[in-house]
Design an enzyme around this catalytic site. Sequence first.
Site, PDB file in Angstrom:
ATOM      1  N   SER B 177       0.838  -1.192   0.000  1.00 51.84           N
ATOM      2  CA  SER B 177       0.000   0.000   0.000  1.00 51.84           C
ATOM      3  C   SER B 177       0.882   1.255   0.000  1.00 51.84           C
ATOM      4  O   SER B 177       1.721   1.397  -0.887  1.00 51.84           O
ATOM      5  CB  SER B 177      -0.946  -0.042   1.209  1.00 51.84           C
ATOM      6  OG  SER B 177      -1.989   0.869   1.055  1.00 51.84           O
ATOM      7  N   ARG B 247     -11.958   6.698   9.702  1.00 45.80           N
ATOM      8  CA  ARG B 247     -11.420   5.344   9.743  1.00 45.80           C
ATOM      9  C   ARG B 247     -12.455   4.314   9.296  1.00 45.80           C
ATOM     10  O   ARG B 247     -12.128   3.356   8.586  1.00 45.80           O
ATOM     11  CB  ARG B 247     -10.948   5.022  11.158  1.00 45.80           C
ATOM     12  CG  ARG B 247     -10.461   3.609  11.361  1.00 45.80           C
ATOM     13  CD  ARG B 247      -9.247   3.274  10.515  1.00 45.80           C
ATOM     14  NE  ARG B 247      -8.610   2.022  10.932  1.00 45.80           N
ATOM     15  CZ  ARG B 247      -7.483   1.565  10.436  1.00 45.80           C
ATOM     16  NH1 ARG B 247      -6.849   2.228   9.496  1.00 45.80           N
ATOM     17  NH2 ARG B 247      -6.960   0.435  10.862  1.00 45.80           N
ATOM     18  N   ASP B 343      -8.508  -6.892  -4.406  1.00 44.21           N
ATOM     19  CA  ASP B 343      -8.104  -5.552  -3.951  1.00 44.21           C
ATOM     20  C   ASP B 343      -8.672  -4.525  -4.919  1.00 44.21           C
ATOM     21  O   ASP B 343      -8.222  -4.414  -6.057  1.00 44.21           O
ATOM     22  CB  ASP B 343      -6.577  -5.474  -3.912  1.00 44.21           C
ATOM     23  CG  ASP B 343      -6.060  -4.129  -3.409  1.00 44.21           C
ATOM     24  OD1 ASP B 343      -6.871  -3.197  -3.201  1.00 44.21           O
ATOM     25  OD2 ASP B 343      -4.835  -4.012  -3.217  1.00 44.21           O
ATOM     26  N   HIS B 376      -7.799  -5.426  -0.112  1.00 45.56           N
ATOM     27  CA  HIS B 376      -6.511  -4.742  -0.015  1.00 45.56           C
ATOM     28  C   HIS B 376      -5.691  -5.230   1.168  1.00 45.56           C
ATOM     29  O   HIS B 376      -4.476  -5.400   1.071  1.00 45.56           O
ATOM     30  CB  HIS B 376      -6.773  -3.237   0.091  1.00 45.56           C
ATOM     31  CG  HIS B 376      -5.535  -2.408   0.154  1.00 45.56           C
ATOM     32  ND1 HIS B 376      -4.610  -2.380  -0.871  1.00 45.56           N
ATOM     33  CD2 HIS B 376      -5.053  -1.591   1.120  1.00 45.56           C
ATOM     34  CE1 HIS B 376      -3.622  -1.552  -0.538  1.00 45.56           C
ATOM     35  NE2 HIS B 376      -3.859  -1.070   0.659  1.00 45.56           N
ATOM     36  N   ASP B 377      -6.344  -5.449   2.299  1.00 48.79           N
ATOM     37  CA  ASP B 377      -5.640  -5.841   3.514  1.00 48.79           C
ATOM     38  C   ASP B 377      -5.000  -7.218   3.424  1.00 48.79           C
ATOM     39  O   ASP B 377      -4.303  -7.628   4.367  1.00 48.79           O
ATOM     40  CB  ASP B 377      -6.593  -5.822   4.713  1.00 48.79           C
ATOM     41  CG  ASP B 377      -6.505  -4.505   5.469  1.00 48.79           C
ATOM     42  OD1 ASP B 377      -5.701  -3.638   5.074  1.00 48.79           O
ATOM     43  OD2 ASP B 377      -7.256  -4.341   6.450  1.00 48.79           O
TER      44      ASP B 377
END
Lengths: 403, 403
Positions: B177, B247, B343, B376-377
């Site tokens: 990232s 967040r 992602d 993505h994580d």
Amino acid sequence: MDTTLTPDAESGLRDEAKPSRRDYDALPASDPKSPVALFGTDEPLAMDSGLTLAPFQIAYQTAGTLNAERSNAVLICHALTGDQHFAHTHPVTKKPGWWETLVGPGKPIDTDRYFVICSNVIGSCMGSTGPASLDPATGRPYGLGFPLVTIRDMVRAQAMLLDRLGIRDLFLCIGGSMGGMQVLQWASLFPERVFAAMPIATGARHSAQNIAFHEVGRQAIMADPAWADGRYLEEGTRPAKGLGVARMGAHITYLSEPALHRKFGRRLQNRAAPTFSFNADFQIESYLRYQGLSFVERFDANAYLYLTRAMDYFDLAEDHGGVLAEAFRGSKTRFCVISFTSDWLFPTADSRAIVHALNAVAAPVAFVEVESDKGHDAFLLDEPALFSAARGFIDAAARARGL
Amino acid sequence: MDTTLTPDAESGLRDEAKPSRRDYDALPASDPKSPVALFGTDEPLAMDSGLTLAPFQIAYQTAGTLNAERSNAVLICHALTGDQHFAHTHPVTKKPGWWETLVGPGKPIDTDRYFVICSNVIGSCMGSTGPASLDPATGRPYGLGFPLVTIRDMVRAQAMLLDRLGIRDLFLCIGGSMGGMQVLQWASLFPERVFAAMPIATGARHSAQNIAFHEVGRQAIMADPAWADGRYLEEGTRPAKGLGVARMGAHITYLSEPALHRKFGRRLQNRAAPTFSFNADFQIESYLRYQGLSFVERFDANAYLYLTRAMDYFDLAEDHGGVLAEAFRGSKTRFCVISFTSDWLFPTADSRAIVHALNAVAAPVAFVEVESDKGHDAFLLDEPALFSAARGFIDAAARARGL
């Protein structure tokens, strides 16, 4: 989710029914330009929560003429932040009607042939009763005292409006996104009243990701001190910042990465070089900020909470033992389901699930996936493939109905 | 975007260089558990904005042992809200190091073989100088007076840290990232210092959609009155609600629709039926609220503004006449580019663009698209295909380097 009214709740409703006190005259009509149907305490709306709403009002607009047989009525169901101004200049924003692309003389929904109705959903803020309306019990705006609204509640209210207008059957029920949810709910709840149904860019349930995005928007509104636990109308404040942030976030989900790239890319806003600051350097930032600002001028924050919640609660299969097909068993309605390739809020898989359920009960259904890079909002935009699919389906349905 | 320092700015820097006043002793070290490298006014950080930062400090952690040839150094670059605690229990959250899956004895990044360094980026809040640090010129926290930070500024600061540690070459530079952006910037800015580079789940530029999501998060923070125009540390307030909303929204983008569906679906939270309220009925809502709450305990709101901005500004091609390949021309670095199928923040297309650019200049590059539904994580999670790709690439690079 079991949102079926219990017999107790139903009979409770009947017990509470009293002669109309006409106190609904005190309710605000935030859109004085729309006709309003008033329902007194003798005509309460029975809601999925088990509560009742009475009195209440529905603001609506029509176009075209109802034929002698009353067989040419079209109900348009609007989306989350939409309203009843589907085919004429909006009284507040002065913009064209939101579906003038699809509705009008000679258009796929031909107002020379059909009588077209669109009503502001219950829980919204464009003239129909919602959390910004006055609670006759307190004389103050409902705020969070307004009962939670479901998609089915919206549809029940629309059915009461049609009854009032003397329309038993709909030739066509059509809508996109939250409007499409209403179309599915109509076809499931009142199959005998819907000849043809066209759910667009929608799903039979709201996904975890969509609930998540809605929850972020709600938290943004509730985090704004001006929201005042929902009593901002009494306090004389407005949670404009919170609502603006909610709208900015939601707006991204209505578009698509390719559309954003094509429209904005990384282009800078009126500047040759970045400012090395938190100014809106990029055009996309400026655009989003404008979307937030213009939205708060026309929409009520609590109504936004209520309508997003209605979408989150929607799960047509859950209401039928977890089997979506059961929602449509025995239906004679003919369906045309539409999705858009770049819609990631209600991806084509959601539409396919609807089609499969309809197939399982042998309901007549056409399915069109429109190739578009415009994302979810494509149903509101200039999409010739949508128009031709709609025209083909509606014309065929009209022939079948002898219109 | 032209973020190259002008000759004037560079010479200005040199004019300003003065003997160290050691006033950096007054800077806060929000993480006293990490070693800190101090850079005095005689060692300013030249920034893309044209401004300089001096004095400043970099907090870092290491694992393993530097060999006699100083040829086995690995630099791990952390992501947006990451930190230097890559392979040991976090001093604040007490959670395992964020990359213990990949780094440790016998792991693909084998701390028995390599000397591994990870430093908190400039602009962050885990011990390196950022907007929460004291501005020696005023004696108060920088707040928005902190200069805008770019990815290149982060890399320049890391290079100064390596110089301080006596490390000229990196055997490997790796990160996901925002960390992957730093890896690309390292390979472009200091190609002779990077033997092998592994950018994961990243892009050579931030897309319009990603800028849009970041902008919503920033607006959520700035909409919080407790943010106080960035002076909340002086005011004794904390924009916890705004940062929490930011967040929550960002967290959705780190996951994927299939993962959210698998993990949460529409399951209700500790309840058999919905509450018909705005409580966290759905598990996904409860989860997101927790993500927001736990984040504000460990992260500074202004640092979040600065680091999101750094990612938005990143466009490696723009720095090279719009041609990404030029960023790598003449490079002898060997690359391994990794993406994940689900992602959607940095989709595989972004990685392919990097690979194509490297191909265009005949740089050695391997590319692995890992099949995963974790979004993505995934780069932080248990992904055996990531580990085996990393092990294969790193082992081969070690052989080539004679390690």
